[in-house]
Motif scaffolding. Structure first.
Motif, PDB file in Angstrom:
ATOM      1  N   ARG A  79      81.497  93.821  18.114  1.00  0.00           N
ATOM      2  CA  ARG A  79      80.273  94.780  17.711  1.00  0.00           C
ATOM      3  C   ARG A  79      80.125  95.536  19.233  1.00  0.00           C
ATOM      4  N   CYS A  80      79.579  96.683  18.837  1.00  0.00           N
ATOM      5  CA  CYS A  80      78.981  97.563  20.079  1.00  0.00           C
ATOM      6  C   CYS A  80      77.613  97.366  20.245  1.00  0.00           C
ATOM      7  N   LEU A 135      80.699  95.727  24.642  1.00  0.00           N
ATOM      8  CA  LEU A 135      81.007  94.978  23.301  1.00  0.00           C
ATOM      9  C   LEU A 135      80.963  93.535  23.349  1.00  0.00           C
ATOM     10  N   GLU A 136      80.546  93.026  22.139  1.00  0.00           N
ATOM     11  CA  GLU A 136      80.621  91.439  22.006  1.00  0.00           C
ATOM     12  C   GLU A 136      81.444  91.220  20.993  1.00  0.00           C
ATOM     13  N   PHE A 137      82.531  90.334  21.380  1.00  0.00           N
ATOM     14  CA  PHE A 137      83.626  89.844  20.682  1.00  0.00           C
ATOM     15  C   PHE A 137      83.400  88.545  20.211  1.00  0.00           C
ATOM     16  N   GLY A 182      82.977  88.685  31.888  1.00  0.00           N
ATOM     17  CA  GLY A 182      82.177  88.047  30.862  1.00  0.00           C
ATOM     18  C   GLY A 182      82.180  86.619  30.935  1.00  0.00           C
ATOM     19  N   ARG A 183      81.746  86.097  29.979  1.00  0.00           N
ATOM     20  CA  ARG A 183      81.846  84.617  29.816  1.00  0.00           C
ATOM     21  C   ARG A 183      81.712  84.115  28.325  1.00  0.00           C
ATOM     22  N   ILE A 184      82.660  83.085  28.166  1.00  0.00           N
ATOM     23  CA  ILE A 184      82.541  82.741  26.648  1.00  0.00           C
ATOM     24  C   ILE A 184      81.718  81.744  26.582  1.00  0.00           C
ATOM     25  N   LEU A 225      81.637  91.962  27.047  1.00  0.00           N
ATOM     26  CA  LEU A 225      82.569  92.528  28.072  1.00  0.00           C
ATOM     27  C   LEU A 225      82.008  93.911  28.266  1.00  0.00           C
ATOM     28  N   SER A 226      81.693  94.451  29.334  1.00  0.00           N
ATOM     29  CA  SER A 226      81.385  95.906  29.650  1.00  0.00           C
ATOM     30  C   SER A 226      82.593  96.671  30.088  1.00  0.00           C
TER      31      SER A 226
END
Length: 788
Positions: free
Chosen positions: A569-570, A580-582, A632-634, A650-651
Motif C-alpha cells: 500500500r502507498c 510503502l507498507e508491505f 524499517g521494522r517488522i 519502507l521509505s
C-alpha cells in the motif's frame, strides 16, 4: 463529536477534583510494593519531614547492622527526593538502597534500588547509565516471579523513551508494563503507566487512546493518596485538550490544575498550570495575556531552579515577542534566554562534578570513621596489653595484603573472562560461517548427482526418490544460506545492493510462485498491489523478496485452511520519495501473546513452530535485520484462532521510470560452443559443473589446482573461466589476478566467474572477476553468469 468529548472530559475532571478532597485521603492506600517503610508513603505528601526523619533512623540501623532497614530507608529518601525533583539526591539514595540490599541479600529491594537509580540517571539525561542500571535489574528479575517489578522496569524504559522522543516505543513499554500487573494490584504503578501511555498517545496524535488511558487512570487515582501523581494526571488532561486545539478546554483544565497546586502548595505544578493556561490563550489569539502568563510561569520555575522548564517558557515568550514591536522587552527576554542556556550548561557540569565530589566525600567520611574506630580500639588494646596491639596490627597488615592481592587477582580474572567471551563470540560467528560454507560443497555435488540421475531412464519410484533427495538438499541449502546471512548480519558485513526496480511488476511476478504453492495446499492467495506505486523505485529487490518469501513461507506453513495474502500500500508520496507498507496476513492458528516478544530472536520457535521440525528459527530474525537495514521494522499482530499479520514500512527513493530493472543492452554472445576452463579441487563439484556446462554445449577443460589452471591458460584460448574461490594452493584473488595477466599477454579477455560458498567481499573489484555464483549452483544462474 468534539463537544461530546469536551463535556465528557469536563465531567471526568470533576470526578478527579473530588479525589483531592479530605474524604479521599481516608481511603485505604493500595501499595505498589511490598514491605515498604512507612516513610516511603509519607514522602508523597511531606517530603521535607521525611528527609529530616531519615537521618537518626539511619544511624540506628547502621549501628545495629540492619542492612534491610537501611535499604528501605534509602528507598524512602529516594522517593522524597523524587517528589522534590532533586534528581541527584534520588540517584544517590537509589545507589545506597542497592548496596544495602545486596549486603542484606535481598534481591527484591536490590532491584528496587536499581530502578530508582536508573530514574535518577534518566532525569539527569544520563541515559547510558540509566539503561545499564535497568539492564542489571532486568537480569536479576529473570530469576524472580515479580510482575510488579517487571512493570516498574517497563515504566522506566517508557519514561526514557519519551525523553528521547521515541513516542511509539514509549507507548509499547507502557502497554507491556500494564499487561504485567495483576488486576486490582499496585494501583499507583498502574496509574503511572497509564499516564505514560496517555502522554505517548497524545504525542502520536492518537487522541482516543489517550482519552481511554486517562479515563482509567482517573478512576484509579480516586483510591490513591498521592497528590503529585494526581496533579500529573491533571496535566495530561490539559496536554490532551491543547493537542486537540481546544483553547477553552485547555484554559479550564489549567484553572483546575492551579487550584490543585494551590491546595498542595506546589510551585512547580502552579508554574505548569500557568504555562498551560498561556498556551490556551495563544490558541484563542490573546497574545498579550498569554505572554504575561508565560512570564509568571517562568518566575515560578526560576524560584525552584527548574532551568529546563524555565528555558522552555522563555523561548515561547521570545517567539511571541518576535511578532511584536516591543524591541526593549524582546531584547531583555532574549538576553535571559542566552543566560538560561549558559546556566543549564553550567548546571549540568556542576551535577557531574557534584556526583564525583559527593562520592569522594562519602569515601573520606567512611575512611575517617574507620580510622576513628581503629584508634579507639588501639587505645583500649594498648591499655590492656601492648603485645596484643602488636599482634592485632600484624593481623590487619596481613589481611590488607591478602585483600589487595585478592582484588588484583579478581580484576585480572575478570579481564581474562571478558577477552574469552569476546573471543568465544567471534569464534561462534566464524563457526557458523564455516559450517555454512562447508555444507555448500557436498550439497552442490548432491544436486549434481540428482541432475545426472534425472537424465537417466528411471522408473517412477526411482524418480520420486531422486525428487525427495533433491528437495531435502534444497532445504539444507536454504539452511546454509540462513546461517551465512545471520553470521554476516551479526558481523555487520551484509550490505544492500540498491538498483532501480519496477516494483509493481516485480512483486506480481514474485507472487506467482507462492500463488501456485497456496493453491496446491488448498489455500486462497490474495494479492493487492496499490496502483499508486511509482513506476520505478530504488531498492535491493533480492533482499526484499527474501523477506517477503520468509513471511509468506511461514504463513503457508501454519495455515491449514482459508487464505494467505500479500499487500503493498502507498501511504504517502513526493516527487523523490515514497512510503510503502508491505503486509503478509493469513487465517491460520495465530500466535499466543506471550510468544510475540521472542518471535524475532535467532533460533527461537513458538509453540506452533515447534511442531514443524523444518527450519532452524532464523527466518524471522534475518527478515527483521534486513528490514532494519532498509530503514524499517517488522511489526506483528495476531489473534488466536483467527490469523496473524506481519507488516513493515519502507521509505524508498523514486527514480526515473526511464530506467527500468533491466536496461536494453546488446545481445550477449552465446554460451554454446565456448571453451570453458573449470578449476575446482573437489571431484564431485567438478563433475557437477561439467554436467551443467555440457548441458549448455560448452567445450570444457578441467584443472584441480591453480598451477594446472595457469598451465592450461598459457596453452589454450578460453572464452570463459569458472574457478572455485577456495583452492588449497592459492587464494581466489591471486589466481584471478594471474589469469588476467596471462590472458592480457595473449590479447584475449574471457569472462572469469567465481564459484564459492561465501558471499562476495565488498572490496572485490570487477577487474578481477566478472561475476560471482554462490553454491549450490543452478543451470539458470550459471548460464546467466556466463552470458552477461
Amino acid at each position: 463529536m468534539h463537544k461530546a468529548f469536551t463535556s465528557l472530559l469536563w465531567r471526568q475532571a470533576l470526578l478527579v477534583l473530588l479525589a483531592a478532597l479530605p474524604v479521599a485521603s481516608a481511603r485505604a492506600q493500595i501499595e505498589s510494593y511490598r514491605d515498604q517503610h512507612p516513610l516511603e508513603q509519607q514522602a508523597l505528601t511531606d517530603p521535607d519531614a521525611v528527609l529530616l526523619s531519615i537521618q537518626p533512623l539511619r544511624k540506628r540501623a547502621e549501628q545495629s547492622g540492619d542492612h534491610l532497614t537501611l535499604a528501605r530507608l534509602a528507598l524512602a529518601e529516594a522517593n522524597a527526593c523524587r517528589v522534590k525533583a532533586d534528581w541527584f539526591c534520588q540517584r544517590r539514595a537509589g545507589s545506597l538502597a542497592t548496596e544495602a540490599a545486596r549486603n542484606g541479600n535481598d534481591p527484591y529491594l536490590e532491584i528496587r534500588g536499581l530502578i530508582m537509580t536508573a530514574r535518577g540517571h534518566a532525569a539527569m539525561q544520563d541515559f547510558n547509565s540509566a539503561e545499564t542500571a535497568l539492564g542489571e535489574a532486568s537480569a536479576r528479575l529473570r530469576h524472580l516471579n515479580e510482575p510488579t517489578l517487571r512493570a516498574d522496569v517497563a515504566l522506566a524504559y517508557s519514561s526514557i523513551s519519551a525523553s528521547l522522543g521515541k513516542s511509539e516505543l514509549a507507548q509499547r513499554y507502557a502497554e507491556s508494563g500494564i499487561a504485567e500487573l495483576p488486576p486490582g494490584q499496585a494501583l499507583p504503578l498502574r496509574v503511572r503507566l497509564l499516564r505514560n501511555l496517555a502522554k505517548a498517545a497524545v504525542d502520536l496524535r492518537r487522541f482516543e487512546r489517550a482519552r481511554e488511558a486517562l479515563f482509567e487512570a482517573q478512576e484509579l487515582v480516586l483510591k490513591i493518596d498521592d497528590p503529585k501523581l494526581r496533579g500529573e494526571i491533571w496535566l495530561e488532561y490539559g496536554r490532551l485538550a491543547l493537542a486537540r486545539q481546544d483553547p477553552e478546554e485547555t484554559k479550564r483544565m489549567a484553572s483546575l490544575i492551579g487550584k490543585e497546586a494551590l491546595m498542595l502548595k506546589n510551585s512547580q505544578l502552579s508554574g505548569l498550570s500557568l504555562e498551560l493556561a498561556a498556551r490556551g490563550e495563544i490558541l484563542s489569539g490573546n497574545v498579550i495575556k498569554a505572554e504575561q502568563g508565560l512570564i509568571d510561569a517562568a518566575r515560578k520555575f526560576r524560584e525552584l531552579d527548574l532551568y529546563r522548564d524555565e528555558i522552555r517558557v522563555v523561548r515561547e515568550v521570545v517567539r511571541l515577542h518576535a511578532s511584536r514591536t516591543d524591541v526593549g522587552t524582546f531584547r531583555e527576554m532574549l538576553d535571559r534566554l542566552n543566560e538560561l542556556s549558559e546556566q543549564v550548561t553550567e548546571r549540568e557540569r556542576e551535577i557531574a562534578t557534584d556526583d564525583f565530589e559527593d562520592r569522594l566525600r562519602y569515601a573520606e567520611q567512611e575512611a575517617e570513621l574507620t580510622q576513628a574506630n581503629a584508634r579507639a580500639e588501639a587505645d583500649r588494646l594498648l591499655a590492656a596489653s601492648a603485645t596484643r596491639t602488636s599482634q592485632l596490627s600484624r593481623v590487619i597488615a596481613v589481611v590488607s595484603v591478602i585483600a589487595v592481592v585478592a582484588l588484583a587477582g579478581l580484576y585480572l580474572m575478570l579481564r581474562r573472562t571478558m577477552r574469552r567471551l569476546k573471543h568465544a563470540e567471534a569464534e561462534r560467528v566464524n563457526a557458523m560461517l564455516r559450517v555454512s560454507h562447508d555444507l555448500r560443497n557436498p550439497l552442490n555435488g548432491i544436486l549434481g548427482l540428482c541432475a545426472s540421475l534425472r537424465s537417466k531412464a528411471l522408473d517412477q519410484q526411482s524418480q520420486q526418490l531422486v525428487a525427495s533427495i533433491e528437495s531435502a538438499t534444497q532445504g539444507m541449502g536454504a539452511l546454509a544460506q540462513d546461517l551465512l546471512d545471520h553470521g554476516q548480519l551479526e558481523r555487520g558485513k551484509l550490505g544492500l545492493k540498491l538498483r532501480a526496480v519496477q516494483l509493481g511488476t516485480n512483486l506480481r511476478a514474485f507472487a506467482e510462485q507462492y500463488k501456485a504453492r497456496a493453491y496446491a495446499r488448498g489455500l486462497e492467495f490474495k494479492l493487492v498491489v496499490d496502483s499508486r506505486i511509482p513506476a520505478a523505485v530504488e531498492v535491493d529487490a533480492d533482499r526484499l523478496q527474501q523477506v517477503l518469501g520468509n513471511l509468506l513461507g511461514n504463513a503457508m506453513k501454519f495455515t491449514q485452511q482459508g487464505y494467505v495474502g500479500l499487500s503493498v500500500r502507498c501511504l504517502q508520496q513526493t516527487p523523490t520519495q515514497v512510503e510503502l507498507e508491505f503486509a503478509v496476513d493469513d487465517s491460520g492458528h495465530g500466535i499466543a501473546a506471550n510468544e510475540l516478544a521472542r518471535l524475532f530472536r535467532p533460533f527461537e520457535k513458538g509453540e506452533e513452530g515447534a511442531r514443524h521440525r523444518s527450519g532452524a528459527g532464523l527466518g524471522l530474525a534475518i527478515s527483521q535485520d534486513l528490514v532494519q537495514l532498509m530503514g524499517g521494522r517488522i511489526e506483528v499482530s495476531s489473534d488466536l484462532g483467527r490469523g496473524t499479520r506481519f507488516q513493515f514500512r519502507l521509505s524508498l527513493p523514486v527514480v526515473d521510470p526511464g530506467y527500468p530493472d533491466e536496461a536494453p543492452s546488446q545481445e550477449p554472445p552465446p554460451v554454446a560452443g565456448r571453451r570453458v576452463l573449470l578449476v575446482d579441487d573437489d571431484l564431485l563439484n567438478r563433475e557437477f559443473h561439467v554436467l551443467l556446462l555440457n548441458a549448455m554445449d560448452c567445450d570444457v577443460r578441467t584443472a584441480e589446482t591453480a598451477e594446472q589452471a595457469l598451465i592450461l591458460a598459457r596453452q589454450e584460448d578460453f572464452g570463459a573461466c569458472l574457478l572455485d574461490y577456495e583452492l588449497p594452493d592459492a587464494k581466489g584473488t591471486e589466481l584471478a589476478r594471474e589469469l588476467r595477466s596471462v590472458f592480457s599477454a595473449r590479447g584475449v579477455k574471457p569472462r572469469i566467474v567465481a564459484v564459492s560458498g561465501h558471499a562476495p567481499s565488498s572490496s572485490l573489484g570487477r577487474d578481477l572477476v566478472d561475476d560471482w555464483v554462490m553454491k549450490p549452483t543452478s543451470l539458470e544462474r550459471l548460464r546467466e553468469a556466463l552470458e552477461a
